[in-house]
Design a protein around this motif. Structure first.
Motif, mmCIF file in Angstrom:
data_model
loop_
_atom_site.group_PDB
_atom_site.id
_atom_site.type_symbol
_atom_site.label_atom_id
_atom_site.label_comp_id
_atom_site.label_asym_id
_atom_site.label_seq_id
_atom_site.Cartn_x
_atom_site.Cartn_y
_atom_site.Cartn_z
ATOM 1 N N LEU A 34 29.755 46.057 43.004
ATOM 2 C CA LEU A 34 29.844 47.177 42.071
ATOM 3 C C LEU A 34 30.769 48.286 42.573
ATOM 4 O O LEU A 34 30.951 49.289 41.876
ATOM 5 N N ASP A 35 31.351 48.093 43.757
ATOM 6 C CA ASP A 35 32.288 49.085 44.280
ATOM 7 C C ASP A 35 33.557 49.114 43.429
ATOM 8 O O ASP A 35 33.900 48.130 42.763
ATOM 9 N N ASN A 36 34.263 50.224 43.476
ATOM 10 C CA ASN A 36 35.549 50.364 42.783
ATOM 11 C C ASN A 36 35.443 50.045 41.289
ATOM 12 O O ASN A 36 36.359 49.485 40.695
ATOM 13 N N LEU A 37 34.292 50.399 40.707
ATOM 14 C CA LEU A 37 34.065 50.141 39.278
ATOM 15 C C LEU A 37 34.258 48.661 38.951
ATOM 16 O O LEU A 37 34.785 48.295 37.905
ATOM 17 N N GLY A 38 33.804 47.820 39.866
ATOM 18 C CA GLY A 38 33.837 46.379 39.648
ATOM 19 C C GLY A 38 35.105 45.682 40.084
ATOM 20 O O GLY A 38 35.139 44.451 40.181
ATOM 21 N N THR A 44 47.795 41.283 45.294
ATOM 22 C CA THR A 44 47.262 42.299 46.200
ATOM 23 C C THR A 44 46.904 43.544 45.391
ATOM 24 O O THR A 44 47.214 43.646 44.195
ATOM 25 N N ASP A 45 46.299 44.494 46.062
ATOM 26 C CA ASP A 45 45.965 45.765 45.419
ATOM 27 C C ASP A 45 47.221 46.433 44.858
ATOM 28 O O ASP A 45 47.214 46.985 43.747
ATOM 29 N N GLU A 46 48.312 46.356 45.604
ATOM 30 C CA GLU A 46 49.572 46.963 45.148
ATOM 31 C C GLU A 46 50.069 46.289 43.871
ATOM 32 O O GLU A 46 50.473 46.950 42.910
ATOM 33 N N GLY A 47 50.033 44.964 43.853
ATOM 34 C CA GLY A 47 50.456 44.238 42.656
ATOM 35 C C GLY A 47 49.557 44.516 41.475
ATOM 36 O O GLY A 47 50.016 44.662 40.331
ATOM 37 N N ALA A 48 48.240 44.590 41.735
ATOM 38 C CA ALA A 48 47.276 44.856 40.665
ATOM 39 C C ALA A 48 47.502 46.225 40.037
ATOM 40 O O ALA A 48 47.354 46.396 38.817
ATOM 41 N N LYS A 49 47.873 47.188 40.850
ATOM 42 C CA LYS A 49 48.134 48.536 40.319
ATOM 43 C C LYS A 49 49.363 48.545 39.418
ATOM 44 O O LYS A 49 49.365 49.199 38.366
ATOM 45 N N PHE A 101 42.685 43.888 37.625
ATOM 46 C CA PHE A 101 42.578 45.066 36.761
ATOM 47 C C PHE A 101 41.877 46.199 37.517
ATOM 48 O O PHE A 101 40.691 46.095 37.830
ATOM 49 N N VAL A 102 42.634 47.244 37.777
ATOM 50 C CA VAL A 102 42.120 48.378 38.563
ATOM 51 C C VAL A 102 41.422 49.352 37.614
ATOM 52 O O VAL A 102 42.076 50.114 36.901
ATOM 53 N N SER A 103 40.110 49.334 37.617
ATOM 54 C CA SER A 103 39.324 50.145 36.678
ATOM 55 C C SER A 103 39.631 51.634 36.794
ATOM 56 O O SER A 103 39.667 52.357 35.795
ATOM 57 N N GLN A 104 39.858 52.097 38.019
ATOM 58 C CA GLN A 104 40.059 53.527 38.237
ATOM 59 C C GLN A 104 41.308 54.038 37.519
ATOM 60 O O GLN A 104 41.358 55.210 37.111
ATOM 61 N N ILE A 105 42.298 53.187 37.331
ATOM 62 C CA ILE A 105 43.508 53.597 36.617
ATOM 63 C C ILE A 105 43.187 53.933 35.168
ATOM 64 O O ILE A 105 43.716 54.903 34.606
ATOM 65 N N PHE A 106 42.300 53.173 34.555
ATOM 66 C CA PHE A 106 41.846 53.492 33.198
ATOM 67 C C PHE A 106 41.050 54.796 33.206
ATOM 68 O O PHE A 106 41.214 55.651 32.335
ATOM 69 N N GLU A 107 40.170 54.919 34.198
ATOM 70 C CA GLU A 107 39.338 56.123 34.303
ATOM 71 C C GLU A 107 40.198 57.380 34.460
ATOM 72 O O GLU A 107 39.889 58.425 33.875
#
Length: 293
Positions: free
Chosen positions: A182-186, A275-280, A64-70
């Motif tokens: 705590l990086d990348n909003l967790g 991966t990060d790509e899949g998570a996004k 779950f990519v927190s920044q996408i919600f942000e």
């Protein structure tokens, strides 16, 4: 003989006193920590407000990519803990409520860990420095077999879980050495690895018909008017025993099955972690389905 016994009693008293002093000192250091991990950050905070928080294991932490919600105006943080079980997820939520967090939505990753209701020792140990300073932590551990030793014997918990909360961790905490927790909003992004394990066998897993800690999370959310969104997250296309997710859906109809939203192995770092790509891709789908974004 009498002198010897008196001598031994004195030695024992001195050991207990030293253990007590070290226990207090270690605990004091953890009580000041705010930048090494998610648990101490929550414990040493109060009255935070979130639109979305994420709870679960590494399959939450990495998915779950927190920044996408942000980016969509939703204040978010990923409190997923790699290696954690629902025992720790429930306790993290209880701790937030104790600290008077205002939370609108909880996204809970609950799939593989529904098959057990025991704690993950390496992760649950991270709560133990605060066991004398938090009623919810104390009560949560009361059902554990070694609770009396953990609670009443000074320094015992620090010695037993030395690799997690022992002297080395106390030292790094005291000098305010940061970690990447705590990086990348967790959220912890993963890369594609050539030697990643792309085979996973979960054929012997079965969800418990009544997972105690999942039920606790549901009850907490209901009591505090928190919208709970429980999901199963993707696994690679080579997994054996994929019908486990059907078993979860049968046992817990309210859980959303997103196991097949991302399928191709190219989006996975290992069979159980994207991966990060899949998570996004996955997070964007969650945002669209539940937040109309």
């Amino acid at each position: 003989m009498k002198k010897f016994l008196v001598y031994m009693v004195k030695i024992l008293i001195i050991i207990i006193l030293i253990a007590g002093v070290l226990d207090v000192a270690f605990t004091y250091v953890f009580m000041q920590s705010k930048n090494r991990g998610k648990i101490e950050t929550v414990f040493n905070s109060k009255s935070e407000k979130y639109d979305v928080i994420i709870l679960g294991s590494s399959r939450a932490n990495n998915h779950f990519v927190s920044q996408i919600f942000e980016d969509e105006g939703l204040k978010s943080f990923n409190y997923g803990m790699s290696g954690g079980h629902l025992f720790e997820a429930a306790l993290m939520l209880k701790l937030m409520v104790e600290r008077k967090y205002v939370i609108k939505n909880v996204i809970l990753e609950a799939d593989l860990n529904l098959s057990s209701d025991y704690n993950a020792e390496g992760i649950s140990a991270l709560f133990l420095p605060y066991i004398h300073n938090s009623d919810v932590i104390k009560k949560h551990f009361e059902s554990q077999e070694n609770f009396n030793e953990l609670y009443y014997i000074p320094l015992y918990r620090y010695i037993k879980y030395d690799t997690k909360i022992g002297f080395r961790e106390v030292f790094f905490t005291a000098i305010h050495k940061k970690t990447n927790a705590l990086d990348n909003l967790g959220y912890y992004p993963l890369e594609k690895h050539k030697n990643g394990n792309m085979k996973n066998n979960i054929i012997n897993l079965n969800p418990l018909p009544h997972n105690k800690y999942y039920e606790e999370i549901k009850a907490i959310c209901k009591a505090h008017n928190i919208n709970l969104i429980t999901v199963m997250t993707p696994m690679c296309e080579n997994v054996i025993g994929i019908d486990y997710f059907d078993k979860v859906k049968a046992a817990y109809p309210e859980i959303y099955n997103y196991e097949n939203v991302v399928k191709e192995n190219k989006y996975f770092s290992s069979c159980g972690h994207m991966t990060d790509e899949g998570a996004k891709i996955f997070t964007a789908r969650i945002l669209k389905d539940f937040f109309n974004k």
